[in-house]
Design a protein around this motif. Sequence first.
Motif, mmCIF file in Angstrom:
data_model
loop_
_atom_site.group_PDB
_atom_site.id
_atom_site.type_symbol
_atom_site.label_atom_id
_atom_site.label_comp_id
_atom_site.label_asym_id
_atom_site.label_seq_id
_atom_site.Cartn_x
_atom_site.Cartn_y
_atom_site.Cartn_z
ATOM 1 N N GLY A 136 0.283 -49.084 -44.469
ATOM 2 C CA GLY A 136 0.962 -47.941 -45.155
ATOM 3 C C GLY A 136 0.096 -46.759 -45.090
ATOM 4 O O GLY A 136 0.608 -45.596 -44.932
ATOM 5 N N ALA A 137 -1.150 -46.767 -45.432
ATOM 6 C CA ALA A 137 -2.383 -45.860 -45.064
ATOM 7 C C ALA A 137 -2.179 -45.339 -43.839
ATOM 8 O O ALA A 137 -2.162 -43.760 -43.685
ATOM 9 C CB ALA A 137 -3.979 -46.460 -45.620
ATOM 10 N N THR A 138 -2.160 -45.972 -42.839
ATOM 11 C CA THR A 138 -2.223 -45.445 -41.498
ATOM 12 C C THR A 138 -0.903 -44.597 -41.283
ATOM 13 O O THR A 138 -1.044 -43.316 -40.551
ATOM 14 C CB THR A 138 -2.107 -46.596 -40.343
ATOM 15 O OG1 THR A 138 -3.240 -47.142 -40.788
ATOM 16 C CG2 THR A 138 -2.268 -46.085 -38.997
ATOM 17 N N ALA A 139 0.318 -44.992 -41.705
ATOM 18 C CA ALA A 139 1.617 -44.330 -41.632
ATOM 19 C C ALA A 139 1.475 -43.214 -42.392
ATOM 20 O O ALA A 139 1.829 -42.173 -41.944
ATOM 21 C CB ALA A 139 2.689 -44.974 -42.007
ATOM 22 N N PHE A 140 0.944 -43.056 -43.580
ATOM 23 C CA PHE A 140 0.960 -41.662 -44.363
ATOM 24 C C PHE A 140 -0.038 -40.880 -43.851
ATOM 25 O O PHE A 140 0.586 -39.619 -43.909
ATOM 26 C CB PHE A 140 0.000 -42.192 -45.668
ATOM 27 C CG PHE A 140 0.558 -41.311 -46.999
ATOM 28 C CD1 PHE A 140 1.251 -41.664 -47.657
ATOM 29 C CD2 PHE A 140 -0.300 -40.182 -46.826
ATOM 30 C CE1 PHE A 140 1.517 -40.748 -49.026
ATOM 31 C CE2 PHE A 140 -0.268 -39.404 -48.127
ATOM 32 C CZ PHE A 140 1.033 -39.631 -49.069
ATOM 33 N N GLY A 141 -1.196 -41.047 -43.191
ATOM 34 C CA GLY A 141 -1.910 -40.140 -42.306
ATOM 35 C C GLY A 141 -1.147 -39.739 -41.162
ATOM 36 O O GLY A 141 -1.250 -38.330 -41.243
ATOM 37 N N ALA A 142 -0.201 -40.540 -40.489
ATOM 38 C CA ALA A 142 0.602 -40.005 -39.191
ATOM 39 C C ALA A 142 1.645 -39.055 -39.734
ATOM 40 O O ALA A 142 1.810 -37.926 -39.163
ATOM 41 C CB ALA A 142 0.914 -41.225 -38.417
ATOM 42 N N ILE A 143 2.401 -39.246 -40.661
ATOM 43 C CA ILE A 143 3.531 -38.746 -41.067
ATOM 44 C C ILE A 143 2.941 -37.173 -41.900
ATOM 45 O O ILE A 143 3.706 -36.469 -41.991
ATOM 46 C CB ILE A 143 4.315 -39.541 -42.049
ATOM 47 C CG1 ILE A 143 4.892 -40.845 -41.586
ATOM 48 C CG2 ILE A 143 5.431 -38.812 -42.791
ATOM 49 C CD1 ILE A 143 5.644 -41.708 -42.308
ATOM 50 N N SER A 144 1.787 -37.407 -42.414
ATOM 51 C CA SER A 144 1.284 -36.079 -42.872
ATOM 52 C C SER A 144 1.260 -34.797 -42.069
ATOM 53 O O SER A 144 1.430 -33.776 -42.194
ATOM 54 C CB SER A 144 -0.198 -36.390 -43.594
ATOM 55 O OG SER A 144 0.103 -37.330 -44.625
ATOM 56 N N VAL A 145 1.020 -35.159 -40.712
ATOM 57 C CA VAL A 145 1.048 -34.472 -39.594
ATOM 58 C C VAL A 145 2.516 -33.738 -39.289
ATOM 59 O O VAL A 145 2.524 -32.352 -39.125
ATOM 60 C CB VAL A 145 0.414 -34.941 -38.292
ATOM 61 C CG1 VAL A 145 0.500 -34.002 -36.936
ATOM 62 C CG2 VAL A 145 -0.712 -35.525 -38.252
ATOM 63 N N LEU A 146 3.629 -34.671 -39.663
ATOM 64 C CA LEU A 146 4.682 -34.040 -39.298
ATOM 65 C C LEU A 146 5.140 -33.126 -40.617
ATOM 66 O O LEU A 146 5.753 -32.207 -40.302
ATOM 67 C CB LEU A 146 5.871 -35.090 -39.171
ATOM 68 C CG LEU A 146 7.197 -35.001 -39.457
ATOM 69 C CD1 LEU A 146 7.571 -34.087 -38.062
ATOM 70 C CD2 LEU A 146 8.275 -36.082 -39.360
#
Length: 512
Positions: free
Chosen positions: A92-102
Amino acid sequence: MTSALRPADPTEAAPRPGRWLALSVLVLAVLLVAVDATVLGLATPYISEDLRPSGTQLLWIGDVYSFVIAGLLVSMGSLGDRIGRKRVLLVGATAFGAISVLNAYASTPELMILARALLGVAGATLMPATLALIRNLFHDPRERSLAVGIWGATASAGTAVGPIVGGFLLEHFWWGSVFLINLPVMAVLVVVGVKFLPESKNAHPGPWDMTSVALSLVGMIGVVYAVKEAATHGFSWPTLGAGALGAAALYWFIRRQLTLPTPLLDMRLFRNRGFSGAVLADLLTIFGLAGLVFFLSQFLQLVQGRGPLEAGLAELPAAVGAVVAGLLAGRAARRFSVRSVVSGGLAAIGLALAVLTTLDRSTGYPLLGAALLVVGVGAGLSFTVTADVILSSVPKDQAGSASAVSETAYELGAALGIAVLGSIVTAAYRGFPSPPGTPESAHESLGAATEAASTLPPPKAEALLTAAQTAFTHGLTLAATAGAATLLTTATAAWYLLRTQHLEESPPKSTS
């Protein structure tokens, strides 16, 4: 039966080595979620100016994150119980960081709403996992109370760090930069967490029931959407249909949990008076606070003319009060009682919100700062103790589900607070009298009115801004009135619901 009377698990006797270092990793996730929630309020005027959302779209940008989290928290908490809380947290933390860019590079209101919704999916994995891991890391009740206090204090610190860092970024970069600060925090969490966090899960989890997952998501989003639309636009057949669908899905979800051998959420948890009382207190407290906090940053910037960094610093007393109170809350609850600390904290918030009903455009900072300090102290006391009560009321194998219920109450309260109290602000704002020639968009939001004023001659611009700011402030005081009434009522209810509740004590040390 109170949590203090629950039999101790003999396997919990030995302290876990490295537990405090592991806690430092967990609080990074808490810090991240708190920062992300608070920077949005500061960035809202800039998002409004750049993306030009309607008033309804602006509310969706603010609350869709909480809607999705509320719908998925129970599912994600149960998933962590089944496949491993560490695994769910790190993915979840990895996904959270990636989606923050979006989120940072969203170019339309619709894309921004979608990005916030996806961020909610990732965010739903973080908070239940952190609390559940604390439950399994800290077996001594007093150590666990301190760990929960640090967990809560970090969340409060995030509410301070978010506006200050966000304010600095907004004064030097574009609004999307406030989401990019998630990336370094996520990187540290994942790298350190892989090495130091222990894995934990239910030894006999049973299958993850996808039907229950779908029912939970549809039910929560349907009900919250209906409340939001009814509060904003009144009742309509689509709104009633969404509410009926959500209510039916939640009813089916509850019935299904009562019949499954290994349910997604064990409904028997709610038979514990302390557990139910703590969950209800959390939900109603956040409901009373969320809408007001969401619009307070706009008041400081667009009504009182503060810059983003100054507005962030102005909100600092609330975080300071919450940090200090959170660290002392467990000790206070053991010395006095759970219900006196929780009810006293809630009453303090309610009285502080009552003071904020006197706000106007010229209100000086000493009054505002003092009220925010009291809000922070009250929230630090009540939220820390209720989190401790919820964790200590259940066996450690169910820590993920219990934590998810706690966080669901928090996020649902936030979503409903922004929807209902935010709609009070919006309804009071929209009808203000405006000079001839004012664009219709000025009545959508205060940010839109500020933008419209820049296109008008100075006399008309000043008249428009004065009318818009007065109407917005009036709406804010109405929301504060509703919040104060909610908090004082909740304080009274908590006094009765938690009257037999006590925090667990540490077992006596052996003298042999």
